[in-house]
Enzyme design. Structure first.
Site, PDB file in Angstrom:
ATOM      1  CG  HIS A  85       1.754  -1.524   6.440  1.00  0.00           C
ATOM      2  ND1 HIS A  85       1.443  -0.935   5.231  1.00  0.00           N
ATOM      3  CD2 HIS A  85       3.066  -1.227   6.676  1.00  0.00           C
ATOM      4  CE1 HIS A  85       2.509  -0.304   4.759  1.00  0.00           C
ATOM      5  NE2 HIS A  85       3.499  -0.471   5.614  1.00  0.00           N
ATOM      6  CE1 TYR A 107      -8.287  -7.356   5.079  1.00  0.00           C
ATOM      7  CE2 TYR A 107      -8.528  -5.006   5.538  1.00  0.00           C
ATOM      8  CZ  TYR A 107      -8.925  -6.323   5.745  1.00  0.00           C
ATOM      9  OH  TYR A 107      -9.948  -6.598   6.620  1.00  0.00           O
ATOM     10  CG  HIS A 108      -1.284  -2.069   3.060  1.00  0.00           C
ATOM     11  ND1 HIS A 108      -1.031  -1.008   3.920  1.00  0.00           N
ATOM     12  CD2 HIS A 108      -2.505  -1.815   2.513  1.00  0.00           C
ATOM     13  CE1 HIS A 108      -2.061  -0.167   3.886  1.00  0.00           C
ATOM     14  NE2 HIS A 108      -2.959  -0.642   3.047  1.00  0.00           N
ATOM     15  CG  LEU A 109      -1.598  -9.260   1.912  1.00  0.00           C
ATOM     16  CD1 LEU A 109      -2.242 -10.610   1.592  1.00  0.00           C
ATOM     17  CD2 LEU A 109      -1.325  -9.136   3.403  1.00  0.00           C
TER      18      LEU A 109
END
Length: 543
Positions: A301, A476-478
């Site tokens: 994101h 940080y939504h890998l």
């Protein structure tokens, strides 16, 4: 804990983050099984891990985080974006924003529709419930498992946050009772993984209780450097304690399970000879099994944030975190009272639509009664301010993670291709304009003086997009680099039982298996994936 002398176990789990912690607990609950967990980072003794506001310190601390950065991209103004991930017991759950967010039921139904049997919302709901200990109001979709992660309501609020919510209501956005119930649309306060003023990471909830068992061994400062194979079967893992240190090996009698996270799982597969053949050739790594999708389908994101200056006399987090006011907040926290030390970075959520014609929200927006100085990492402004941000739920843009060499102490190439799809640009701009509407309500106007970032001069689509390029950042939504899918799908890496296609004894259970981006922060769904993986391994299904 009793140390196991042998270097052979039934299961070897790589990574003690969210997924690895759940798996270690559930598998070691069977006293006939032996389990070894390899964690690249140190134990979670850093005190800032456990104080919720301490994320400001830990995210910049390389001793407990992987300080990954993206490649410089045209759509990020040539900047390298920090994509920090946790590197300690608990992984990113020890350094994240502590938000608990499942997303929309349709996210999972779309996974099932791609041919992944047993991954629809109804199939996954029991696993969400099993990983959760909901403290507070809970409907039938919520979990009350004492062995799950505690999920609590915000106990500290600010008048500016409530004014923001009231302004959203005036725009026709409803107030949500429970955005994790399956009906996400609306505005309200976030639920978080904080209890009694302290962060409860996956390590604290799942791993630490299990470490008392004699059949579980957790090895910290153990960086996996290679998966060991006999033919196409995984038989163990090689690991290093430091660059140049002697390699050690641990064998797996039954399975190796990768829970190293979206970046490290892909990189470890590649340096072990599992991945695209051309990439492995460029690394000088012999091909054990050519799998085109390893490292591909990488998603994240990308958020843009607006900052507003508050009126004189309004005390935001900027003021409360300094001097005598901070001392007062520390005292409140020490006495177990609501305090800014025990809040999440984002306080208010808005799940809404970029365009009215949509059936479901495609945007997540956040609001915080505080603001960071432009161009500085987690340094609060020297004036009272508030921040609101927005990002697209399900970006079409996707990129890759590729090892640069066989040396696992060298960071891989990370390219998320932010905003490379025209639809993503359209939705992102709509999200920015929605932010402006929410920040311009009369309810909030009683507290707010002026927009400072990007500022009133930025108005056209081109100007807004330029701002997004120069100032946007990761959330940080890998996920997605070992995508789940049928064996007939040439880009799929694992089956719907999370086993690597074409191999034996090798399973993946972390955010890398997500076929598509969920409409949420990834933590809650990663816990669910691990819980489901534990049942696959044990040969049982949720009741």
């Amino acid at each position: 804990m009793t140390n196991i002398q042998a270097d052979a176990f039934d299961y070897v789990i790589v990574g003690a983050g969210a997924a690895g912690s759940v798996l270690a607990n559930r598998l070691s609950a069977d006293p006939t099984l032996t389990v070894c967990v390899l964690e690249a980072g140190p134990p979670d003794r850093n005190p800032f891990i456990h104080i919720p506001a301490g994320f400001i310190k830990t995210l910049a601390d390389p001793s407990v985080t992987w300080q990954f950065k993206t490649e410089p991209l045209e759509m990020t103004g040539g900047r390298r974006i920090s994509t920090v991930q946790g590197r300690t017991l608990g992984g990113s759950s020890s350094v994240n924003g502590m938000i608990y967010n499942r997303g929309q039921p349709g996210d999972l139904d779309s996974w099932a529709q791609r041919g992944n049997r047993g991954w629809g919302y109804a199939d996954c709901l029991p696993y969400y419930r099993r990983t959760e200990n909901r403290i507070g109001e809970a409907g039938e979709t919520r979990g009350k498992n004492a062995e799950g992660i505690p999920v609590t309501d915000m106990d500290w609020s600010h008048p500016v946050s409530e004014a923001f919510i009231q302004g959203c209501l005036g725009l026709g956005i409803p107030r949500t009772r429970d955005y994790n119930s399956g009906d996400q649309a609306g505005v309200g306060y976030y639920q978080r993984t904080i209890r009694n003023g302290r962060r409860v990471s996956a390590a604290r909830a799942f791993l630490k209780p299990a470490m008392k068992r004699p059949n579980l061994e957790v090895r910290t400062n153990a960086r996996a450097s290679r998966i060991l194979f006999e033919g196409k079967r995984a038989i163990g893992v090689q690991y290093l304690s430091a660059p140049g240190a002697p390699a050690r090996e641990v064998r797996a009698r039954r399975e190796v399970v990768l829970s190293a996270g979206t970046v490290n799982t892909a990189r470890l597969l590649q340096v072990s000879g599992v991945g695209p053949a051309d990439l492995l050739g460029s690394l000088g790594v012999p091909v054990v099994h050519a799998v085109r999708g390893v490292g591909a389908n990488f998603r994240d994101h990308y958020a843009s944030r607006f900052v507003m200056r508050a009126r004189k006399g309004v005390e935001t987090l900027n003021e409360l975190s300094r001097g005598l006011r901070l001392g007062s907040q520390i005292a409140r926290w020490a006495m177990g009272k609501p305090s800014i030390l025990a809040t999440t970075p984002s306080h208010v959520h808005v799940f809404w639509k970029s365009f009215p014609e949509l059936d479901q929200p495609d945007l997540q927006c956040v609001f915080t009664p505080g603001s960071y100085a432009e161009g500085k990492v987690y340094i609060l402004d020297d004036y009272p301010g508030v921040t609101a941000g927005a990002w697209q739920h399900r970006p079409e843009s996707h990129g890759w993670v590729r090892a640069r060499s066989a040396n696992v102490f060298e960071d891989p190439e990370i390219n998320p291709n932010y905003l490379s799809d025209p639809m993503d640009v359209r939705v992102h701009l709509a999200g920015m304009r929605l932010l402006r509407r929410m920040l311009a309500t009369p309810e909030l106007g009683k507290f707010i003086e002026a927009e400072t970032l990007p500022g009133p001069k930025v108005q056209s689509d081109d100007e807004m997009l330029d701002f997004a390029k120069r100032n946007g950042s990761t959330t940080y939504h890998l996920n997605g680099t070992a995508r789940m899918g049928p064996e007939t799908d040439p880009g799929a890496v694992v089956s719907d039982r999370l086993l690597v296609h074409g191999m034996q004894g090798l399973r993946i259970a972390d955010a890398s298996i997500m076929p598509s981006m969920p409409s949420a922060n990834t933590y809650a769904t990663t816990l669910m994936i691990a819980e489901k993986a534990a049942d696959f391994i044990k040969g049982v299904e949720a009741a």
